[in-house]
Write an enzyme that holds these catalytic residues in place. Structure first.
Site, PDB file in Angstrom:
ATOM      1  N   HIS A  16     -16.899  20.462 -67.238  1.00 39.34           N
ATOM      2  CA  HIS A  16     -18.553  19.109 -67.161  1.00 39.34           C
ATOM      3  C   HIS A  16     -17.759  18.533 -65.655  1.00 39.34           C
ATOM      4  CE1 HIS A  16     -22.222  17.235 -66.051  1.00 39.34           C
ATOM      5  NE2 HIS A  16     -21.220  15.539 -65.488  1.00 39.34           N
ATOM      6  N   GLU A  17     -16.704  18.212 -65.747  1.00 39.63           N
ATOM      7  CA  GLU A  17     -16.223  16.657 -65.180  1.00 39.63           C
ATOM      8  C   GLU A  17     -14.865  17.463 -64.309  1.00 39.63           C
ATOM      9  OE1 GLU A  17     -16.710  14.143 -64.403  1.00 39.63           O
ATOM     10  OE2 GLU A  17     -18.092  12.968 -65.855  1.00 39.63           O
ATOM     11  N   HIS A  59     -16.868  18.798 -61.165  1.00 39.17           N
ATOM     12  CA  HIS A  59     -17.271  18.571 -60.043  1.00 39.17           C
ATOM     13  C   HIS A  59     -15.739  18.332 -59.045  1.00 39.17           C
ATOM     14  CE1 HIS A  59     -21.116  16.652 -61.226  1.00 39.17           C
ATOM     15  NE2 HIS A  59     -20.270  16.003 -62.630  1.00 39.17           N
ATOM     16  N   ASP A  94     -23.094  20.678 -65.719  1.00 38.81           N
ATOM     17  CA  ASP A  94     -23.796  21.367 -67.523  1.00 38.81           C
ATOM     18  C   ASP A  94     -22.618  22.978 -67.847  1.00 38.81           C
ATOM     19  OD1 ASP A  94     -23.583  18.502 -68.144  1.00 38.81           O
ATOM     20  OD2 ASP A  94     -25.707  18.484 -68.335  1.00 38.81           O
ATOM     21  N   GLU A 135     -26.064  17.616 -61.479  1.00 44.81           N
ATOM     22  CA  GLU A 135     -25.535  17.408 -62.691  1.00 44.81           C
ATOM     23  C   GLU A 135     -25.854  18.258 -63.564  1.00 44.81           C
ATOM     24  OE1 GLU A 135     -23.045  14.966 -63.888  1.00 44.81           O
ATOM     25  OE2 GLU A 135     -23.381  14.272 -61.607  1.00 44.81           O
TER      26      GLU A 135
END
Ligand code: ZN
Length: 575
Positions: A413-414, A417, A478, A474
């Site tokens: 997830h990070e 980004h 995910d 977000e």
């Protein structure tokens, strides 16, 4: 924790400061007093905190066009309530909060023993309301392209007259600084004019109230209770003040973050676990790189830039390589308020010292003892604190499939980004430079649209749905994170199947662990508030991310007609 000593001292620890404020003779001394309150208490891109109750807040971070050096970023502040909407929104609920806030100001002034508390409270509230009118809306503050405004020291005098900037910056320790980033120029202009236009006496009362509010945590019980009555009960609906020792842990964490972190890590995060997570990260970065190669919507030259950015992504696991030195911070037993004030000044000076130094990409913005993870867009770096690396997210004593399903999905997830619509604004060096093509954005937006519809369909309450648009970034992260974690887990098996455990296949362990990592409980009012303001979907629906992964259908033989089934054409694949 020594409440008896704090009661016995009463307001005495704050008296010298209140006397200095009462004795302010003129505009120059007022500017000095305002400048002396500036702290490093805001953060635009990393922890994203746009709020300070001081007139302005400071964030020391990379020059967004020249990422090798630091600049001071100046943010709007001065409000006692969380946002300008609380002062300006016409709804009955907000009007009620305003009435309660003004009563709270009066109550604090009465506790401090001043005369005319009600009249002063009305003037202080009106001053804050005028500051709120000068403020920029939250959505505009979040737009990096609107915030990156460079002002010279001279620009402040020309473009924001009214505040004696020389005295202000000098008291803030920024007298020799020539260049600033002014994130909300309109607010700086408007607030400086208010300093000139409103009576000195009102500003002095305002500053006295602010000083009492800042100190309340460390003052006698009557101040603590009054602060909780408004900020806890009225503003967030919290029925009961947390135990004092828990608040004490938070205060110590804030004051001595990496001192506590070093102890935490020594006790709970052995080197072998760090090495194991670092290996997971390597597999995930490799998996993400392969996903970029396979994307059909991204232009070849954008892919090259994405791969270059991935190659220099800096992933911090557990704790920073270099611990912060706190030896200059004096801790005095029995002086709760003084310790808190020295700690906040220590942090401020630590940030000021970064100005003029080369940028340290190894700096952490979260403490190791925090259960959270973060992407630092301009540093092209990620932090995974040690405290998130424990069950249910990570546990070296269980099958690694479960770790990939839980912390692995968060790592993915990070990472994602750095490569989504926000990550597209910052290149590999952290420079604010869009490296996507128009077509890339168009394709990305189309996939995003399908996910918006999917999340709009979730209804936690009959009268309230998840906001697909608010949470789309977000939710994309995910989906991307879970997909990358699944690939990395497969990669870690080297072509073999994971052993079956208690009758569960490796893939089943992976997805069950993902679901377990989202187990959460909320009170209804708190969940309703989160649905309105949080850019993340409620945990239950984050667990439903699996609906977009083909492997989940295979793992559990999910069939049409079952509750979470999505036809293959409705499964969203962004990455
Ligand atoms: Zn995120």
């Amino acid at each position: 924790m020594d409440e008896a000593a704090i009661e016995a001292k009463g307001l005495a620890p704050l008296d010298p400061a209140l006397e200095r404020l009462a004795a302010i003779p003129d505009a120059q001394a007022l500017a000095r007093s305002l400048g002396s309150t500036m702290r490093a208490d805001v953060d635009v891109l990393n922890n994203t905190n746009f709020y300070t109750a001081n007139l302005f807040g400071l964030w020391v971070a990379q020059h967004l066009d020249d990422p090798g050096r630091y600049l001071p970023f100046l943010l709007q502040g001065g409000l006692g309530m969380p946002d300008r909407d609380y002062y300006l929104d016409a709804s009955p609920r907000m009007a009620e909060i305003r009435t309660r806030y003004q009563a709270h100001i009066a109550a604090v002034l009465k506790l401090a023993g001043g005369a005319d508390a009600d009249a002063k409270a009305a003037r202080i509230f009106e001053l804050e309301r005028l500051i709120a009118e000068a403020h920029v809306a939250r959505a505009d503050s979040e737009d990096v392209r609107k915030g990156n405004n460079h002002w010279t020291r001279r620009d402040f005098d020309d473009r924001a007259p009214g505040l004696d900037w020389q005295s202000y910056f000098s008291a803030a320790g920024l007298e020799s600084q020539k260049e600033f980033v002014v994130w909300q120029p309109g607010a700086v202009t408007g607030i400086a004019a208010l300093v000139r236009d409103l009576p000195l006496a009102t500003w002095k009362d305002y500053l006295a109230f602010r000083a009492l509010e800042r100190a309340a945590t460390y003052l006698p019980k009557a101040f603590v209770d009054e602060q909780f009555a408004f900020y806890g009960k009225v503003l967030t609906g919290t029925p009961k003040l947390r135990d004092r020792w828990k608040r004490g842990v938070d205060v110590t964490d804030a004051a001595l973050g990496e001192v506590v972190g070093k102890l935490y890590v020594a006790r709970w995060f052995p080197a072998a676990e760090k090495a194991r997570v670092e290996e997971m990260v390597r597999n995930e970065v490799a998996a993400f790189g392969r996903r970029i190669d396979r994307l059909d919507w991204m232009a070849p030259r954008t892919k090259l830039k994405a791969k270059a950015k991935l190659a220099v992504l800096r992933v911090g696991v557990g704790y920073p390589d270099k611990w912060r030195d706190y030896s200059a911070l004096e801790v005095v037993p029995g002086d709760a308020l003084g310790n808190a004030q020295r700690a906040s000044l220590f942090r401020y000076r630590w940030n000021l010292r970064k100005l003029g130094q080369p940028v340290d990409r190894g700096e952490w913005v979260m403490n190791p003892q925090l259960v959270n993870a973060v992407n630092l867009p301009a540093m092209n770096a990620l932090n995974f604190p040690a405290a998130i690396l424990q069950p249910p997210n990570f546990d070296p004593s269980r099958p690694s499939a479960m770790d990939y399903g839980a912390i692995g999905a968060t790592i993915g997830h990070e990472i994602s980004h750095s490569f989504d619509d926000q990550g597209a604004l910052f290149d590999a060096s952290g420079r604010l430079e869009n490296w996507w093509t128009k077509d890339d954005f168009a394709h990305f937006s189309a996939s995003a649209e399908a996910l918006v519809r999917q999340y709009d369909g979730y209804r936690p309450f009959p009268d309230l749905a998840v906001n697909g648009k608010l949470t789309v970034s977000e939710n994309i992260a995910d989906v991307a994170g879970l997909a990358a974690a699944y690939d990395a887990y497969r990669l870690s098996l080297g072509g073999n199947e994971a052993p079956t455990v208690q009758g569960l296949t490796g893939d089943q362990q992976f997805f069950l662990s993902f679901a377990q990592s989202w187990r959460t409980k909320f009170r209804e009012p708190a969940l309703r508030q989160r649905i309105v303001v949080d850019s993340h979907a409620p945990a239950e629906y984050r667990a439903d991310t699996v609906r977009n992964l083909d492997a989940w259908y295979t793992a559990f033989s999910v069939k049409p007609g079952q509750a979470l089934y999505l036809a293959p054409k409705d499964r969203v694949r962004v990455w």
